[in-house]
Scaffold this motif. Structure first.
Motif, PDB file in Angstrom:
ATOM      1  N   GLN A  60       1.211  -9.361 -22.269  1.00 49.92           N
ATOM      2  CA  GLN A  60       0.553 -10.611 -21.953  1.00 49.92           C
ATOM      3  C   GLN A  60       1.548 -11.732 -22.239  1.00 49.92           C
ATOM      4  O   GLN A  60       2.353 -11.650 -23.189  1.00 49.92           O
ATOM      5  CB  GLN A  60      -0.694 -10.775 -22.829  1.00 49.92           C
ATOM      6  CG  GLN A  60      -1.557 -11.967 -22.509  1.00 49.92           C
ATOM      7  CD  GLN A  60      -2.636 -12.174 -23.562  1.00 49.92           C
ATOM      8  OE1 GLN A  60      -2.385 -12.847 -24.551  1.00 49.92           O
ATOM      9  NE2 GLN A  60      -3.799 -11.598 -23.353  1.00 49.92           N
ATOM     10  N   GLU A  61       1.485 -12.768 -21.439  1.00 47.79           N
ATOM     11  CA  GLU A  61       2.461 -13.848 -21.567  1.00 47.79           C
ATOM     12  C   GLU A  61       2.467 -14.450 -22.969  1.00 47.79           C
ATOM     13  O   GLU A  61       3.527 -14.826 -23.484  1.00 47.79           O
ATOM     14  CB  GLU A  61       2.145 -14.935 -20.540  1.00 47.79           C
ATOM     15  CG  GLU A  61       3.190 -16.042 -20.473  1.00 47.79           C
ATOM     16  CD  GLU A  61       2.911 -17.039 -19.373  1.00 47.79           C
ATOM     17  OE1 GLU A  61       1.988 -16.809 -18.571  1.00 47.79           O
ATOM     18  OE2 GLU A  61       3.613 -18.068 -19.315  1.00 47.79           O
ATOM     19  N   SER A  62       1.330 -14.524 -23.603  1.00 50.88           N
ATOM     20  CA  SER A  62       1.251 -15.177 -24.911  1.00 50.88           C
ATOM     21  C   SER A  62       1.983 -14.407 -26.012  1.00 50.88           C
ATOM     22  O   SER A  62       2.291 -14.976 -27.058  1.00 50.88           O
ATOM     23  CB  SER A  62      -0.209 -15.374 -25.314  1.00 50.88           C
ATOM     24  OG  SER A  62      -0.843 -14.125 -25.540  1.00 50.88           O
ATOM     25  N   LYS A  86       1.398 -15.879 -35.033  1.00 52.03           N
ATOM     26  CA  LYS A  86       0.790 -17.209 -34.996  1.00 52.03           C
ATOM     27  C   LYS A  86      -0.692 -17.104 -35.361  1.00 52.03           C
ATOM     28  O   LYS A  86      -1.295 -16.031 -35.179  1.00 52.03           O
ATOM     29  CB  LYS A  86       0.925 -17.786 -33.588  1.00 52.03           C
ATOM     30  CG  LYS A  86       2.364 -17.869 -33.087  1.00 52.03           C
ATOM     31  CD  LYS A  86       2.413 -18.394 -31.655  1.00 52.03           C
ATOM     32  CE  LYS A  86       3.846 -18.483 -31.165  1.00 52.03           C
ATOM     33  NZ  LYS A  86       3.916 -19.006 -29.775  1.00 52.03           N
ATOM     34  N   GLU A  88      -3.184 -17.943 -33.765  1.00 53.65           N
ATOM     35  CA  GLU A  88      -3.967 -17.506 -32.607  1.00 53.65           C
ATOM     36  C   GLU A  88      -3.857 -16.012 -32.333  1.00 53.65           C
ATOM     37  O   GLU A  88      -4.547 -15.483 -31.464  1.00 53.65           O
ATOM     38  CB  GLU A  88      -3.584 -18.292 -31.349  1.00 53.65           C
ATOM     39  CG  GLU A  88      -2.108 -18.323 -31.046  1.00 53.65           C
ATOM     40  CD  GLU A  88      -1.432 -19.584 -31.591  1.00 53.65           C
ATOM     41  OE1 GLU A  88      -1.758 -20.009 -32.723  1.00 53.65           O
ATOM     42  OE2 GLU A  88      -0.562 -20.127 -30.871  1.00 53.65           O
ATOM     43  N   ASP A  89      -2.989 -15.317 -33.084  1.00 54.29           N
ATOM     44  CA  ASP A  89      -2.922 -13.855 -32.978  1.00 54.29           C
ATOM     45  C   ASP A  89      -3.979 -13.178 -33.855  1.00 54.29           C
ATOM     46  O   ASP A  89      -4.137 -11.952 -33.803  1.00 54.29           O
ATOM     47  CB  ASP A  89      -1.539 -13.357 -33.397  1.00 54.29           C
ATOM     48  CG  ASP A  89      -0.435 -13.819 -32.476  1.00 54.29           C
ATOM     49  OD1 ASP A  89       0.629 -14.220 -32.985  1.00 54.29           O
ATOM     50  OD2 ASP A  89      -0.641 -13.804 -31.247  1.00 54.29           O
TER      51      ASP A  89
END
Length: 118
Positions: A60-62, A86, A88-89
């Motif tokens: 995935q790009e993120s 991060k 957000e992970d």
């Protein structure tokens, strides 16, 4: 029946690293592409990385450039090396068969919690 057991999660600071493992009860890697999925609180489960039966990986790009998926067929185990984590992970991480054949409902395990927080 195949069992997939995830391990290696934990609490890390932003910028830290973790290595997740997924052990399969039998050899399915020669037949299926495998993937690492994650589900954050209140969000849908998403595929973040996959490896084909031939060994090709996609991300995935993120997570591109930060996560690396690998496989040890002799051990029936796939790994997810996660660097530069991060907040957000933060999520519960699962492994399962990747599309187009998966995910397979019966293969979902308990997952492993990854929390990225300062």
């Amino acid at each position: 029946q195949v069992q997939l057991v995830e391990s290696g999660g934990g609490l890390v600071h932003p910028g830290g690293s973790l290595r997740l493992s997924c052990a399969a009860s039998r050899d399915i890697f020669r037949f299926y592409a495998m993937g690492w999925y994650r589900q954050a609180l209140g969000k849908q489960r998403e595929l973040v990385a996959g490896i084909t039966s031939g060994g090709d990986t996609n991300y995935q790009e993120s997570v591109q450039g930060r996560f690396t998926l690998s496989r040890d067929s002799a051990k029936n185990t796939v790994y997810l090396q996660m660097n530069n984590l991060k907040p957000e992970d933060t999520a519960v991480y699962y492994c399962n068969v990747a599309p187009p054949d998966g995910p397979i409902y019966a293969y979902w395990g308990q997952g492993t919690q990854v929390t990225v927080s300062s």
